[in-house]
Design an enzyme around this catalytic site. Structure first.
Site, PDB file in Angstrom:
ATOM      1  CG  HIS A  68      -0.167   0.073   2.614  1.00 60.04           C
ATOM      2  ND1 HIS A  68       0.452   1.303   3.285  1.00 60.04           N
ATOM      3  CD2 HIS A  68       0.020  -0.956   3.387  1.00 60.04           C
ATOM      4  CE1 HIS A  68       1.020   0.983   4.122  1.00 60.04           C
ATOM      5  NE2 HIS A  68       0.735  -0.255   4.480  1.00 60.04           N
ATOM      6  CD  GLU A 116       1.333  -4.984   9.077  1.00 60.02           C
ATOM      7  OE1 GLU A 116       2.064  -6.107   8.697  1.00 60.02           O
ATOM      8  OE2 GLU A 116       1.759  -3.669   8.855  1.00 60.02           O
TER       9      GLU A 116
END
Length: 212
Positions: free
Chosen positions: A12, A85
């Site tokens: 990202h 994550e």
């Protein structure tokens, strides 16, 4: 002839994080202005490629990074929780000495084993779930290309696993900068190559390690 498939792992873009906390899996962390520009630049890098499937971590910053790809390829994005994550004890805290969480004794018991690591999700577990997500993406895009938007640590652990390297490492030595692309090339089900690119190099000034 064996079909060639490429699975791209896109990290990202930069996150709006003025307090410098380790945001990890915490909700509400969006891309910064530079992060949005990184996402658009990464999407342009993919233009002309044979992308037929898009996947993303459920985190807001990942979905916002995937959005320009949705527009570019006119494809839906599939949320895959395996791309999320890594879990981390220090979420929501600043990390380090001084005013950081390392100054507080209640956190020291989480630092006993950097090889596992003891402060978060085991590296072996990250490798398993990321490998599973990549296999699903490969199968969905057989003979073409897929993009999976994820986070620094999971992408780096997958790369170490794919290259048969040890999983424990120094965080500052990860080759996985913001909006970078780690590509896995397959012939059939066999991994034949790993490559790395930084489409958004020069945009923004940070590495984004506070959230990965």
């Amino acid at each position: 002839m064996t079909e060639k498939t490429i699975v791209h792992l896109l990290r990202h873009g930069e996150v709006h994080n003025p307090d410098g906390v380790l945001y990890g899996r915490l909700p509400g962390f969006r891309l910064s202005e530079d992060g949005n520009e990184m996402a658009k630049t990464a999407a342009k890098w993919f233009e002309g490629r044979d992308v037929t499937a898009l996947f993303s971590s459920p985190m807001q910053r990942a979905l916002e990074t995937a959005a320009p790809l949705v527009d570019t390829f006119e494809l839906p994005v599939t949320v895959d929780d395996r791309l999320i994550e890594a879990d981390n004890h220090f979420e929501g805290l600043t990390f380090g000495v001084g005013a950081g969480s390392l100054k507080r004794p209640e956190h020291w018991r989480y630092l006993w084993n950097p090889l596992r690591p003891s402060w978060g999700e085991p590296y072996t577990q990250i490798a398993r779930r990321m490998r599973s997500a990549v296999i699903a993406a490969r199968d969905a895009a057989t003979g073409h290309e897929a993009v999976c938007v994820s986070h620094q640590l999971p992408i780096w652990i997958l790369r170490l696993h794919a290259e048969h390297r040890r999983l424990w490492h120094h965080p500052g030595r990860r080759e996985c900068n913001l909006a970078s692309v780690t590509s896995l090339e397959f012939e059939g089900s066999r991994l034949v190559g790993v490559s790395y690119a930084e489409p958004a190099v020069g945009i923004g000034g940070g590495t984004g390690v506070a959230g990965a």
